[in-house]
Design an enzyme around this catalytic site. Structure first.
Site, PDB file in Angstrom:
ATOM      1  N   ASP A 146       0.818  -1.097  -0.030  1.00  0.00           N
ATOM      2  CA  ASP A 146       0.217   0.007   0.260  1.00  0.00           C
ATOM      3  C   ASP A 146       0.833   0.993  -0.368  1.00  0.00           C
ATOM      4  OD1 ASP A 146      -2.411  -1.704  -0.002  1.00  0.00           O
ATOM      5  OD2 ASP A 146      -1.979  -1.898   2.507  1.00  0.00           O
ATOM      6  N   TYR A 217       7.450  -9.991   6.324  1.00  0.00           N
ATOM      7  CA  TYR A 217       7.363  -8.677   6.565  1.00  0.00           C
ATOM      8  C   TYR A 217       7.949  -8.355   8.327  1.00  0.00           C
ATOM      9  CZ  TYR A 217       3.600  -7.777   3.468  1.00  0.00           C
ATOM     10  OH  TYR A 217       2.749  -7.976   1.952  1.00  0.00           O
TER      11      TYR A 217
END
Length: 441
Positions: A146, A217
């Site tokens: 994002d 992540y």
């Protein structure tokens, strides 16, 4: 000005070699125009001689001008992709996300460019792909990040122009004759997007999205005023297969009904004296999942919620709908790595001058941010910035340094809840049907 007057004016500058007097007033129009052309040509030649330019130089200049004209015409001519072969490749790249509106190209214009759009624009500029439409060349991305989120080992796969025939592409000994995709793209791309490697022969049936085995992540944060041990206990509860509908942003347009995802590893790691990271590995993730997970870990670390909150939120029989809460900031989130089956990645030779140029740009960019970070720390110290005294209010840590200040903290499970998954999906379908009906009518 009449034609005769113009001829006389030019003739004064470029006198006729012959003393013969011409009666221009008796000439017809065509003859006068021819005479003007002759005189202007002679004046230009004398001007060239006056500047010291020899006939050879003038001739060379004319040829150069013609050559430039041919080049311009050739440049304007559309590139014919049908004359070239294509090959299917995978590219590994890294980017800093805060200057971009996410990875993927958006249907509607966005205030900031997207990473994907910037890369495809560079590919189109150097004629590696025929258009900015990914569907034209079997394009696929590994993980969709994002706005603000960075990535270190992101991967895309697509068809690109090749210098080699289909048969030659199978011969590894001819790889050096292939287009140097990494170098060409790094010459055009901005410094905060760098291509690190190419795979010229991905495995059969390879797809950057579906061939990824797991995604790794990391979320960076400062450990100030946080109970790291409690956060570690909470993070471990995410491991295994769970329904994460309470830890993501629901999106009716995707009509998702299965929110189960498997987390292979979840922990809190210390980076240095002040910085920590939430280290997370999973096969796949939902929209904003990591940032929602981190937001709840912050609440536990601040002592605003108990470790049991994580278990309760993962139990969809106990917490059937997502409570309303703010996500953690986007900037500290990094798609750290992506794992694939065995692949032959070709990185640039670090001793090669082409690679050194790219490395120099990365080093310069990193140094620039380090210097600015140091200056910002001095700036904060000089102003004696202190956020401890909030007059009895509570600052909810969101990872951005500012957080959200509330007069009274409301426990997570006592808050209002968002619509259920079924309700969100049904509302979207009704809106879509309504729009379709208005278009038809």
């Amino acid at each position: 000005m009449g034609l005769v007057s113009k001829i006389l004016r030019i003739a004064r500058i470029v006198p006729r070699p012959s003393p013969e007097k011409l009666e221009y007033s008796k000439w017809n129009k065509d003859k006068l125009i021819d005479r003007i052309m002759d005189l202007e040509g002679e004046r230009k030649r004398k001007a060239d001689e006056g500047t010291g330019e020899s006939e050879a130089k003038v001739s060379k200049k004319r040829k150069t001008d013609k050559g430039e004209l041919k080049k311009r015409k050739k440049k304007d001519k559309p590139f014919d992709f049908s004359k070239y072969n294509t090959r299917f490749i995978a590219l590994k790249f890294a980017y800093l996300g805060w200057n971009y509106n996410g990875l993927a190209i958006q249907k509607e214009p966005t205030p900031l460019p997207t990473v994907e759009g910037t890369i495809l624009q560079a590919m189109n500029a150097c004629k590696l792909v025929p258009s900015m439409t990914p569907q034209d060349y079997n394009f696929s991305r590994c993980g969709r990040t994002d706005k603000g989120v960075s990535a270190m080992n992101q991967v895309i796969s697509l068809k690109v122009r090749s210098n080699l025939t289909n048969e030659q592409q199978l011969d590894e000994s001819l790889d050096k004759k292939e287009i140097n995709y990494v170098h060409i793209l790094n010459q055009i791309l901005p410094d905060d997007i760098r291509v690190s490697a190419v795979c010229l022969r991905p495995p059969k049936g390879f797809d950057a999205r579906f061939s990824c085995q797991h995604r790794h992540y990391r979320y960076l944060f400062r450990g100030d005023d946080l109970n790291i041990e409690e956060m570690k206990r909470s993070a471990s509860l995410f491991e295994g297969e769970h329904d994460f509908r309470n830890f993501c942003k629901l999106d009716g347009s995707k009509q998702i009904t299965n929110y189960k995802r498997t987390i292979k590893h979840s922990s809190i790691i210390k980076i240095n004296e002040t910085m920590f990271c939430f280290d997370l590995i999973g096969s796949a993730f939902l929209w904003h999942q990591v940032r929602c997970m981190m937001a709840n870990l912050f609440l536990v670390g601040q002592g605003l919620e108990k470790v049991s909150l994580i278990s309760d939120m993962l139990d969809i029989e106990k917490v059937k709908q997502k409570p309303i809460y703010d996500m953690a900031s986007d900037i500290p989130l990094i798609l750290y790595d992506c794992s694939f089956p065995e692949m032959q990645w070709i990185s640039t030779d670090q001793s090669d001058f082409k690679a050194l140029q790219s490395n120099r740009r990365v080093f310069s960019l990193a140094l620039d941010y380090k210097l600015k970070s140091t200056v910002a720390d001095i700036f904060a110290d000089t102003l004696s910035v202190d956020q401890s005294d909030l007059g009895g209010r509570t600052r909810i840590n969101l990872g951005d340094g500012k957080g959200k200040v509330v007069t009274t903290y409301e426990a997570m499970l006592q808050r209002n809840f968002m619509d259920s998954v079924d309700t969100v999906n049904e509302k979207f379908k009704k809106r879509k049907a309504s729009k379709r009906g208005s278009v038809i009518s």
